[in-house]
Design a protein around this motif. Structure first.
Motif, mmCIF file in Angstrom:
data_model
loop_
_atom_site.group_PDB
_atom_site.id
_atom_site.type_symbol
_atom_site.label_atom_id
_atom_site.label_comp_id
_atom_site.label_asym_id
_atom_site.label_seq_id
_atom_site.Cartn_x
_atom_site.Cartn_y
_atom_site.Cartn_z
ATOM 1 N N VAL A 198 0.844 -1.194 0.000
ATOM 2 C CA VAL A 198 0.000 0.000 0.000
ATOM 3 C C VAL A 198 0.883 1.249 0.000
ATOM 4 C CG1 VAL A 198 -1.782 1.277 1.244
ATOM 5 C CG2 VAL A 198 -1.803 -1.237 1.249
ATOM 6 N N GLU A 199 0.606 2.163 -0.920
ATOM 7 C CA GLU A 199 1.373 3.405 -0.983
ATOM 8 C C GLU A 199 1.056 4.280 0.225
ATOM 9 O OE1 GLU A 199 1.534 7.422 -3.751
ATOM 10 O OE2 GLU A 199 1.137 5.491 -4.726
ATOM 11 N N THR A 200 2.114 4.764 0.890
ATOM 12 C CA THR A 200 1.925 5.594 2.086
ATOM 13 C C THR A 200 2.471 7.013 1.921
ATOM 14 O OG1 THR A 200 4.004 4.774 3.020
ATOM 15 C CG2 THR A 200 1.984 3.603 3.621
ATOM 16 N N GLY A 201 3.229 7.267 0.861
ATOM 17 C CA GLY A 201 3.754 8.614 0.684
ATOM 18 C C GLY A 201 4.810 8.683 -0.400
ATOM 19 N N ASN A 202 5.248 9.910 -0.666
ATOM 20 C CA ASN A 202 6.315 10.159 -1.635
ATOM 21 C C ASN A 202 7.445 10.915 -0.947
ATOM 22 O OD1 ASN A 202 4.503 9.053 -3.384
ATOM 23 N ND2 ASN A 202 4.258 10.863 -4.668
ATOM 24 N N MET A 203 8.659 10.684 -1.419
ATOM 25 C CA MET A 203 9.820 11.300 -0.796
ATOM 26 C C MET A 203 10.854 11.639 -1.863
ATOM 27 S SD MET A 203 12.032 9.732 2.380
ATOM 28 C CE MET A 203 12.163 8.130 1.579
ATOM 29 N N ALA A 204 11.480 12.809 -1.720
ATOM 30 C CA ALA A 204 12.543 13.229 -2.634
ATOM 31 C C ALA A 204 13.846 13.362 -1.851
ATOM 32 C CB ALA A 204 12.187 14.554 -3.296
ATOM 33 N N VAL A 205 14.879 12.689 -2.327
ATOM 34 C CA VAL A 205 16.192 12.706 -1.678
ATOM 35 C C VAL A 205 17.161 13.453 -2.583
ATOM 36 C CG1 VAL A 205 18.065 11.304 -0.737
ATOM 37 C CG2 VAL A 205 15.700 10.485 -0.589
ATOM 38 N N THR A 206 17.754 14.521 -2.066
ATOM 39 C CA THR A 206 18.698 15.316 -2.848
ATOM 40 C C THR A 206 20.121 15.034 -2.391
ATOM 41 O OG1 THR A 206 17.062 17.076 -3.139
ATOM 42 C CG2 THR A 206 19.364 17.644 -3.536
ATOM 43 N N LEU A 207 20.984 14.728 -3.358
ATOM 44 C CA LEU A 207 22.388 14.452 -3.074
ATOM 45 C C LEU A 207 23.261 15.525 -3.705
ATOM 46 C CD1 LEU A 207 20.966 11.439 -4.018
ATOM 47 C CD2 LEU A 207 23.057 10.701 -2.897
ATOM 48 N N LYS A 208 24.212 16.021 -2.944
ATOM 49 C CA LYS A 208 25.215 16.934 -3.474
ATOM 50 C C LYS A 208 26.561 16.229 -3.424
ATOM 51 C CE LYS A 208 22.933 21.341 -2.481
ATOM 52 N NZ LYS A 208 23.029 22.663 -1.804
ATOM 53 N N ASP A 209 27.176 16.096 -4.610
ATOM 54 C CA ASP A 209 28.435 15.359 -4.733
ATOM 55 C C ASP A 209 28.313 13.970 -4.112
ATOM 56 O OD1 ASP A 209 29.644 17.492 -6.070
ATOM 57 O OD2 ASP A 209 30.237 18.435 -4.188
ATOM 58 N N ASN A 210 27.171 13.320 -4.392
ATOM 59 C CA ASN A 210 26.891 11.927 -4.026
ATOM 60 C C ASN A 210 26.675 11.708 -2.531
ATOM 61 O OD1 ASN A 210 26.408 9.268 -4.989
ATOM 62 N ND2 ASN A 210 28.392 8.621 -4.194
ATOM 63 N N VAL A 211 26.357 12.763 -1.781
ATOM 64 C CA VAL A 211 26.040 12.630 -0.357
ATOM 65 C C VAL A 211 24.683 13.278 -0.105
ATOM 66 C CG1 VAL A 211 26.736 13.193 2.005
ATOM 67 C CG2 VAL A 211 28.472 12.641 0.296
ATOM 68 N N VAL A 212 23.807 12.599 0.650
ATOM 69 C CA VAL A 212 22.461 13.122 0.907
ATOM 70 C C VAL A 212 22.552 14.451 1.645
ATOM 71 C CG1 VAL A 212 20.253 12.724 2.046
ATOM 72 C CG2 VAL A 212 21.452 10.813 0.953
ATOM 73 N N ASP A 213 21.979 15.491 1.026
ATOM 74 C CA ASP A 213 22.019 16.841 1.585
ATOM 75 C C ASP A 213 20.664 17.260 2.146
ATOM 76 O OD1 ASP A 213 23.438 19.558 1.792
ATOM 77 O OD2 ASP A 213 21.669 20.075 0.589
ATOM 78 N N SER A 214 19.575 16.725 1.568
ATOM 79 C CA SER A 214 18.241 17.059 2.069
ATOM 80 C C SER A 214 17.267 15.940 1.725
ATOM 81 C CB SER A 214 17.746 18.388 1.482
ATOM 82 O OG SER A 214 17.536 18.275 0.087
ATOM 83 N N ILE A 215 16.211 15.828 2.543
ATOM 84 C CA ILE A 215 15.150 14.841 2.332
ATOM 85 C C ILE A 215 13.817 15.566 2.460
ATOM 86 C CG2 ILE A 215 14.137 12.666 3.114
ATOM 87 C CD1 ILE A 215 16.841 12.051 4.463
#
Length: 239
Positions: A198-215
Motif C-alpha cells: 500500500v502506498e503511504t507517501g512520496n519522498m525526494a532525496v537530494t544528493l550533493k556530490d553523491n552525499v544526501v544533503d536534504s530529504i
C-alpha cells in the motif's frame, strides 16, 4: 604404474581443494574478539604497515601468548585493531602468521589511522542499521540510499559551478497484512495472511556530490514520527 599415479593425483587434488576451501570458510567465520574491530572488509584497498623493531606476534589482543616475532622492515597487512594493538597478516621469522602486534611496533601510513578507522566502523554500523530498516538519512551516499530504498521512481541530475546535484524521487510503500479464512483438505478452518503493498507517501532525496544533503516528504509522512535522521558523512583516507 603411470595409470596408478594419474588416478592418485585425480583423487588427491579434489580433496586438497576441499580442505583448502574448508579452511578458508573456518577462517572467515571466526568472530572478532570483544572490544576489537575487523577492518579488512571495511576498506576499498588494504592498509599496509611496516614493522619498526623486532615485534612479538600474539594470538590474542591481550598480548599474553607470543607465537613468534617479525623482523624490522617487514611489511604486513592490517586486518583488525584493539585499543593497544593491531591484528596483522604477514611474514614472521618462522613463517606466515596472523596475529596481534603492539601498535608501537608498527609504522602507520596515517597518524590518524586508528581514529579514522573507529569513525568509519561507527558510521558503517549506523548505515547498515538504516539499510536493514529501509530508511534513509542525511550523510548517506547514493549507493547506500539505493541499497536501502531500491531504485528510485524518478531521477534527475543538475551540474553547476558548485558541483553535481542529484534528486531521487521515491514512492514509499507499507506492507499491510490481510487475514483470510478458508478450509483445509479435511474441511477444517484455516487462517492465512497475505501482505498487500500500500502506498503511504512520496519522498525526494537530494544528493550533493553523491552525499544526501536534504530529504523532502512530498506526500504523506514516509519518514515516520522520528523525522530526518543523520549519519556522519563518508570518511576519506589520505593514502
Amino acid at each position: 604404474m603411470k595409470t596408478l599415479t594419474y588416478l592418485f593425483l585425480v583423487l588427491l587434488l579434489p580433496g586438497a581443494a576441499a580442505e583448502a576451501q574448508l579452511s578458508k570458510q573456518r577462517k572467515s567465520m571466526i568472530p572478532p574478539e570483544p572490544g576489537t574491530i575487523n577492518v579488512e572488509d571495511m576498506l576499498p584497498k588494504p592498509v599496509m604497515l611496516k614493522v619498526l623493531q623486532e615485534a612479538p606476534v600474539y594470538t590474542r589482543s591481550a598480548l599474553e601468548q607470543a607465537i613468534g616475532s617479525m623482523a624490522p622492515g617487514t611489511v604486513v597487512k592490517l586486518i583488525g585493531l584493539s585499543d593497544t594493538a593491531y591484528r596483522v597478516r604477514g611474514r614472521a621469522r618462522h613463517g606466515d602468521v596472523s596475529g596481534w602486534v603492539r601498535m608501537g611496533d608498527l609504522l602507520s601510513p596515517d597518524p590518524n589511522l586508528v581514529t579514522n578507522l573507529r569513525k568509519l566502523h561507527e558510521r558503517q554500523t549506523q548505515v547498515e542499521e538504516m539499510i536493514a530498516n529501509k530508511q534513509v538519512a542525511l550523510g548517506m551516499t547514493g549507493d547506500e540510499v539505493q541499497a536501502s530504498l531500491g531504485k528510485p521512481a524518478r531521477k534527475s541530475t543538475k551540474i553547476n559551478a558548485g558541483g553535481r546535484e542529484e534528486k531521487l524521487e521515491y514512492v514509499v510503500y507499507e506492507r499491510v497484512p490481510q487475514f483470510t479464512t478458508g478450509l483445509d483438505p479435511l474441511g477444517r478452518p484455516v487462517q492465512s495472511v497475505v501482505y498487500l503493498k500500500v502506498e503511504t507517501g512520496n519522498m525526494a532525496v537530494t544528493l550533493k556530490d553523491n552525499v544526501v544533503d536534504s530529504i523532502e516528504e512530498t506526500k504523506g509522512n514516509p519518514l515516520g514520527s522520528g523525522g530526518v535522521k543523520i549519519v556522519p558523512g563518508p570518511i576519506f583516507f589520505n593514502w
